[in-house]
Design an enzyme around this catalytic site. Structure first.
Site, PDB file in Angstrom:
ATOM      1  N   HIS A 101       0.630  37.943  64.775  1.00 50.70           N
ATOM      2  CA  HIS A 101       0.504  36.821  63.812  1.00 50.70           C
ATOM      3  C   HIS A 101       1.458  35.617  63.955  1.00 50.70           C
ATOM      4  O   HIS A 101       0.880  34.632  63.946  1.00 50.70           O
ATOM      5  CB  HIS A 101       0.406  37.424  62.178  1.00 50.70           C
ATOM      6  CG  HIS A 101       0.379  36.317  61.346  1.00 50.70           C
ATOM      7  ND1 HIS A 101      -0.969  35.843  60.774  1.00 50.70           N
ATOM      8  CD2 HIS A 101       1.268  35.637  60.583  1.00 50.70           C
ATOM      9  CE1 HIS A 101      -0.816  35.104  59.930  1.00 50.70           C
ATOM     10  NE2 HIS A 101       0.514  34.808  59.697  1.00 50.70           N
ATOM     11  N   GLU A 102       2.442  36.150  64.005  1.00 47.82           N
ATOM     12  CA  GLU A 102       3.414  35.013  64.042  1.00 47.82           C
ATOM     13  C   GLU A 102       3.310  34.466  65.606  1.00 47.82           C
ATOM     14  O   GLU A 102       3.581  33.138  65.633  1.00 47.82           O
ATOM     15  CB  GLU A 102       5.135  35.578  64.295  1.00 47.82           C
ATOM     16  CG  GLU A 102       5.134  36.301  62.730  1.00 47.82           C
ATOM     17  CD  GLU A 102       5.222  35.404  61.546  1.00 47.82           C
ATOM     18  OE1 GLU A 102       5.282  34.167  61.726  1.00 47.82           O
ATOM     19  OE2 GLU A 102       4.627  35.708  60.517  1.00 47.82           O
ATOM     20  N   HIS A 105       0.938  31.544  65.276  1.00 50.86           N
ATOM     21  CA  HIS A 105       1.469  30.382  64.788  1.00 50.86           C
ATOM     22  C   HIS A 105       2.261  29.462  65.896  1.00 50.86           C
ATOM     23  O   HIS A 105       2.391  28.130  65.936  1.00 50.86           O
ATOM     24  CB  HIS A 105       2.811  30.344  63.840  1.00 50.86           C
ATOM     25  CG  HIS A 105       2.152  31.073  62.352  1.00 50.86           C
ATOM     26  ND1 HIS A 105       1.202  30.297  61.881  1.00 50.86           N
ATOM     27  CD2 HIS A 105       2.334  31.940  61.503  1.00 50.86           C
ATOM     28  CE1 HIS A 105       0.954  30.804  60.703  1.00 50.86           C
ATOM     29  NE2 HIS A 105       1.460  31.934  60.496  1.00 50.86           N
ATOM     30  N   HIS A 109       1.327  25.841  67.173  1.00 52.05           N
ATOM     31  CA  HIS A 109       2.289  24.872  67.559  1.00 52.05           C
ATOM     32  C   HIS A 109       2.150  24.257  68.814  1.00 52.05           C
ATOM     33  O   HIS A 109       2.076  23.077  69.208  1.00 52.05           O
ATOM     34  CB  HIS A 109       3.691  25.445  67.348  1.00 52.05           C
ATOM     35  CG  HIS A 109       4.820  24.432  67.620  1.00 52.05           C
ATOM     36  ND1 HIS A 109       5.915  24.747  67.851  1.00 52.05           N
ATOM     37  CD2 HIS A 109       4.718  22.979  66.909  1.00 52.05           C
ATOM     38  CE1 HIS A 109       6.667  23.469  68.160  1.00 52.05           C
ATOM     39  NE2 HIS A 109       6.046  22.644  67.340  1.00 52.05           N
TER      40      HIS A 109
END
Length: 234
Positions: A101-102, A105, A109
């Site tokens: 999940h991270e 991100h 980005h």
């Protein structure tokens, strides 16, 4: 006029608190359940994160360990993917899901995902608004006249910025989870049945953001109701 110590709109605050508590309890319970299930790949959260980053052509993000439980986050300012103690070295499907999940991100980005950019631009406004909103509203209720209405309305406007941040956060989080689930199966890190377990963990985590947004919206509606009642009684 609503009493200072008795306010029937407090029920809206209580509803928000209960929603957040239930969501928090649910994510902790779900994470603990699936943190006991070891993935077939045997990869740790850190290893899975590094593999997913490289699979997406990202080599300038550092994966590092941070203290705490479920304190995982991606920091776009210094391009660090921070995994908590419960994720970094764990080989569970829950830990790999959180790490993925991270990574979602980080991919957002790298790809210039619009909602992430919008959320980033709202951070200083939301912080400023959440800091000053309540003092202004409180002072507005303690004084009388036009200045009172002005301060209350200004406080509500500033609080609205914080609420907007919570709302914009929702598509960012859901998209990161969607990217994570697809990447985990595509890159062979988790089997199909393991992805299903991971989906439950990420869904529970997403509900905490939904609960926070709902709580903030209820608080905003409460402030608007109180402000309307104050104007009618002035």
């Amino acid at each position: 006029m609503y009493g200072f110590y008795y306010d029937p709109t407090y029920v809206m605050v209580l509803i928000g608190v209960v929603i957040c508590m239930l969501a928090s309890a649910n994510v902790n319970r779900t994470f603990q359940k699936y943190s006991r299930i070891r993935s077939h790949s045997g990869m740790t959260g850190r290893e899975a994160a590094e593999r997913l980053l490289h699979a997406n052509g990202i080599y300038d993000v550092t994966v590092q360990r941070v203290a705490g439980n479920l304190t995982d986050h991606y920091d776009p300012r210094n391009k660090t993917l921070n995994l908590s103690d419960s994720t970094y070295a764990s080989t569970s499907v829950a830990a790999i899901g959180v790490a993925a999940h991270e990574c979602g991100h980080a991919v957002q980005h790298a790809n210039g995902y619009a909602p992430l950019k919008i959320r980033g631009s709202l951070v200083p406004v939301a912080n400023f608004g959440s800091t000053l909103a309540w003092p202004l509203i409180l002072i507005g209720f303690l004084i009388q006249g036009n200045a009172s209405v002005l301060l209350i309305n200004l406080g509500i406007l500033l609080f609205s910025a914080a609420v907007l941040f919570q709302i914009v956060t929702l598509p960012v989080e859901f998209n990161a989870s969607s990217r994570a689930l697809k990447s985990l199966e595509t890159n062979g890190i988790l089997y199909t049945e393991e992805v299903a377990d991971t989906r439950k963990v990420l869904r529970a985590a997403a509900l905490t953001y939904v609960a926070s947004a709902a709580s903030a919206i209820l608080q905003l509606l409460r402030l608007i109701l109180i402000s309307g009642g104050r104007r009618r009684n002035d």
